[in-house]
Design an enzyme around this catalytic site. Structure first.
Site, mmCIF file in Angstrom:
data_model
loop_
_atom_site.group_PDB
_atom_site.id
_atom_site.type_symbol
_atom_site.label_atom_id
_atom_site.label_comp_id
_atom_site.label_asym_id
_atom_site.label_seq_id
_atom_site.Cartn_x
_atom_site.Cartn_y
_atom_site.Cartn_z
ATOM 1 N N ARG A 1 0.832 -1.211 0.000
ATOM 2 C CA ARG A 1 0.000 0.000 0.000
ATOM 3 C C ARG A 1 0.864 1.259 0.000
ATOM 4 O O ARG A 1 1.765 1.397 0.830
ATOM 5 C CB ARG A 1 -0.887 -0.020 1.262
ATOM 6 C CG ARG A 1 -1.726 1.213 1.479
ATOM 7 C CD ARG A 1 -2.887 1.260 0.531
ATOM 8 N NE ARG A 1 -3.826 2.326 0.870
ATOM 9 C CZ ARG A 1 -4.848 2.656 0.096
ATOM 10 N NH1 ARG A 1 -5.074 1.994 -1.030
ATOM 11 N NH2 ARG A 1 -5.659 3.627 0.439
ATOM 12 N N GLU B 1 -11.838 -19.875 29.462
ATOM 13 C CA GLU B 1 -10.963 -20.659 30.342
ATOM 14 C C GLU B 1 -10.342 -19.802 31.446
ATOM 15 O O GLU B 1 -9.159 -19.931 31.765
ATOM 16 C CB GLU B 1 -9.915 -21.415 29.512
ATOM 17 C CG GLU B 1 -10.621 -22.344 28.529
ATOM 18 C CD GLU B 1 -9.805 -23.505 28.019
ATOM 19 O OE1 GLU B 1 -8.800 -23.839 28.639
ATOM 20 O OE2 GLU B 1 -10.213 -24.076 27.002
HETATM 21 C C1 LIG Z 1 -17.444 -18.139 23.115
HETATM 22 C C2 LIG Z 1 -17.343 -18.706 24.499
HETATM 23 C C3 LIG Z 1 -17.074 -20.059 24.664
HETATM 24 C C4 LIG Z 1 -17.023 -20.616 25.950
HETATM 25 N N1 LIG Z 1 -16.820 -21.967 26.076
HETATM 26 C C5 LIG Z 1 -16.951 -22.536 27.307
HETATM 27 C C6 LIG Z 1 -16.941 -23.963 27.456
HETATM 28 O O1 LIG Z 1 -16.771 -24.706 26.488
HETATM 29 N N2 LIG Z 1 -17.139 -24.478 28.703
HETATM 30 C C7 LIG Z 1 -17.322 -23.693 29.793
HETATM 31 O O2 LIG Z 1 -17.476 -24.240 30.896
HETATM 32 N N3 LIG Z 1 -17.339 -22.341 29.693
HETATM 33 C C8 LIG Z 1 -17.157 -21.755 28.481
HETATM 34 N N4 LIG Z 1 -17.189 -20.376 28.342
HETATM 35 C C9 LIG Z 1 -17.450 -19.562 29.526
HETATM 36 C C10 LIG Z 1 -16.267 -18.738 29.991
HETATM 37 O O3 LIG Z 1 -15.307 -19.574 30.591
HETATM 38 C C11 LIG Z 1 -16.830 -17.677 30.952
HETATM 39 O O4 LIG Z 1 -17.532 -16.756 30.147
HETATM 40 C C12 LIG Z 1 -15.754 -16.984 31.740
HETATM 41 O O5 LIG Z 1 -15.189 -17.870 32.675
HETATM 42 C C13 LIG Z 1 -16.307 -15.761 32.499
HETATM 43 O O6 LIG Z 1 -17.475 -16.079 33.190
HETATM 44 P P1 LIG Z 1 -18.758 -15.131 33.036
HETATM 45 O O7 LIG Z 1 -19.013 -14.960 31.591
HETATM 46 O O8 LIG Z 1 -19.826 -15.691 33.893
HETATM 47 O O9 LIG Z 1 -18.298 -13.719 33.592
HETATM 48 P P2 LIG Z 1 -18.286 -13.281 35.129
HETATM 49 O O10 LIG Z 1 -17.641 -14.348 35.939
HETATM 50 O O11 LIG Z 1 -19.619 -12.798 35.501
HETATM 51 O O12 LIG Z 1 -17.280 -12.038 35.049
HETATM 52 C C14 LIG Z 1 -17.706 -10.761 34.586
HETATM 53 C C15 LIG Z 1 -16.502 -9.819 34.674
HETATM 54 O O13 LIG Z 1 -16.074 -9.716 36.043
HETATM 55 C C16 LIG Z 1 -14.686 -10.035 36.144
HETATM 56 N N5 LIG Z 1 -14.441 -10.695 37.427
HETATM 57 C C17 LIG Z 1 -15.122 -11.724 37.975
HETATM 58 N N6 LIG Z 1 -14.582 -12.058 39.155
HETATM 59 C C18 LIG Z 1 -13.526 -11.225 39.359
HETATM 60 C C19 LIG Z 1 -12.554 -11.069 40.381
HETATM 61 N N7 LIG Z 1 -12.545 -11.852 41.463
HETATM 62 N N8 LIG Z 1 -11.621 -10.094 40.247
HETATM 63 C C20 LIG Z 1 -11.608 -9.298 39.146
HETATM 64 N N9 LIG Z 1 -12.506 -9.401 38.137
HETATM 65 C C21 LIG Z 1 -13.432 -10.349 38.239
HETATM 66 C C22 LIG Z 1 -14.425 -10.960 34.956
HETATM 67 O O14 LIG Z 1 -13.051 -10.974 34.609
HETATM 68 C C23 LIG Z 1 -15.289 -10.320 33.893
HETATM 69 O O15 LIG Z 1 -14.601 -9.251 33.313
HETATM 70 C C24 LIG Z 1 -17.202 -19.794 27.073
HETATM 71 C C25 LIG Z 1 -17.455 -18.417 26.904
HETATM 72 C C26 LIG Z 1 -17.535 -17.885 25.642
HETATM 73 C C27 LIG Z 1 -17.840 -16.416 25.499
#
Ligand SMILES: Cc1cc2nc3c(=O)[nH]c(=O)nc-3n(C[C@H](O)[C@H](O)[C@H](O)COP(=O)(O)OP(=O)(O)OC[C@H]3O[C@@H](n4cnc5c(N)ncnc54)[C@H](O)[C@@H]3O)c2cc1C
Length: 381
Positions: A269, A364
């Site tokens: 580019r 994870e």
């Molecule tokens: C596309 C995709 C695929 C997935 N695949 C799988 C799977 O195959 N199997 C499975 O079991 N799970 C799976 N997950 C789930 C994933 O592991 C969770 O989304 C992740 O662990 C976060 O949990 P939550 O979404 O409930 O967020 P929450 O736990 O509600 O967290 C919300 C926010 O708060 C923060 N937070 C929470 N606790 C703390 C703390 N103590 N200190 C600081 N910050 C904190 C988090 O970092 C995040 O930013 C998947 C998720 C996605 C989006």
């Protein structure tokens, strides 16, 4: 860009060559189509299985590849550089096998592992729930012993491969509150009462199906309990230590693909009569990206080598997952910037890379949770 790798022997060099060839032939030409349609490439996963790529870090006794983790991770990296969702599928499948391969009895392993390692059966890992991802020890899905079965009720959330998996690794509460009340069960997907719900509409990795799964009094035979009752949380966390390295490797591959694309584009580019790569603002951005990717790869492989040596690697795996996925987010975002307006449209893969990188910071264990793990380790003697 050619990556200089130090590999332990000719066999691993041949394996990486085979993977690169397969990725160029089977993945690269199809990724756009499948990602656009959001279709899970089950046949491609089967092809990977037949090529021996679905059981690489597991024992040859049951049909695995018997490869060191450091080699498995470099295979994942190559796959992720062509199609992140396929690499993630391999990583999730490997994670789903881990409890059985590591904590299962000899009878369970002999009966179940060969088809899983050969890729005939695809796995899913069911830990997260709608009310709790980060605080996994608070999970509420129940497994109650009734006769020769466990009866499972509750809902799992965000399950990769929901609806397409052949077996589910389920973490459920068989005892009281807290981590010691959790057990690990392995269920056939066809078990009545295991009901995948509507697929989530995800930002990226659209060919990878993710959904909640409702467990409506699903009866799982008691001989599908993996390890002792009450050890499920320890099994889940141990599996995640290994799985996080897989996610780190996917992040390295994705970041490398973004950098390679951005470099080629910047060399072609022209603005102000010169290739944009000759502007220091662009060249330095690419130099930083190249450096961060090398560091992420080195950190990931160093943690893998600790694992291969039988040494503790949990904290190093958390650092690798944190650094590699933050690197992938930064590098893919910068790659979009290098392409300017062209980076923002689907004609070029960098907008997809950027969407794909985001989820790697979440799955994870979010990167906040990795920081928590690392911070806690600093104050332990
Ligand atoms: C596309 C995709 C695929 C997935 N695949 C799988 C799977 O195959 N199997 C499975 O079991 N799970 C799976 N997950 C789930 C994933 O592991 C969770 O989304 C992740 O662990 C976060 O949990 P939550 O979404 O409930 O967020 P929450 O736990 O509600 O967290 C919300 C926010 O708060 C923060 N937070 C929470 N606790 C703390 C703390 N103590 N200190 C600081 N910050 C904190 C988090 O970092 C995040 O930013 C998947 C998720 C996605 C989006």
């Amino acid at each position: 860009m050619t990556i200089e790798r130090i590999l332990p022997n000719d066999e691993s060099a041949a394996l990486l060559e085979l993977t690169t060839d397969l990725a160029d032939r089977e993945l690269a030409p199809r990724v756009n189509d499948f990602e656009t349609r959001g279709e899970f490439p089950r046949d491609i996963i089967r092809t990977l299985g037949r090529s021996g790529l679905l059981g690489l870090p597991y024992s040859e006794e049951y049909g695995g590849g018997g490869q060191p983790y450091e080699i498995y991770l470099q295979v994942l990296e190559v796959l992720a550089s062509r199609w992140a969702a396929v690499a993630e599928a391999v990583s999730v499948h490997t994670l789903a096998i881990y409890p059985l391969a590591t904590f299962g009895s000899d009878e369970q392993r002999a009966a179940l592992l060969p088809d899983m390692l050969g890729g005939e059966l695809l796995g899913a890992y069911c830990l997260s729930e709608p009310q709790g991802g980060s605080d996994a020890a608070a999970l509420t899905t129940k497994a109650i012993a009734v006769g020769d079965d466990y009866v499972i009720s509750g809902t799992k959330a965000w399950i990769t491969h929901a609806g397409v998996a052949d077996f589910y690794n389920i973490f459920a509460r068989t005892g009281g509150p807290g981590p010691d009340g959790i057990s690990c069960l392995l269920a056939d997907a066809a078990t009545p009462g295991i009901n995948p719900l509507a697929r989530e509409r995800t930002m990226g990795l659209r060919s990878s199906p993710v959904a909640q799964i409702a467990f409506d009094d699903a009866r799982v035979p008691a001989d599908r309990l993996i390890g002792e009752a009450g050890t499920g949380f320890r099994i889940a966390m141990s599996a995640l230590d290994s799985g996080r390295l897989g996610i780190a490797a996917c992040a390295v591959g994705l970041a490398q693909a973004a950098l390679d694309y951005a470099v080629d584009y910047a060399a072609e580019r022209e603005q102000f009569g010169k290739p944009i790569v000759s502007f220091q603002g662009i060249g330095f951005m690419l130099a930083d990206a190249a450096t961060q990717i090398s560091a992420a790869r080195a950190l990931t492989l160093s943690a893998a080598r600790l694992r291969d040596a039988g040494r503790p690697y949990s904290i190093e795996a958390a650092k690798a997952k944190l650094f590699a996925t933050d690197t992938a987010m930064k590098v893919t975002t910068d790659a979009v910037q290098v392409l300017g307006g062209y980076g923002y449209v689907a004609d070029h893969p960098v907008e997809r890379y950027m969407r794909e990188a985001k989820v790697l910071q979440i799955v994870e264990g979010t990167n906040q949770i990795q920081r928590l793990v690392i911070a806690r380790s600093l104050t332990k003697s």
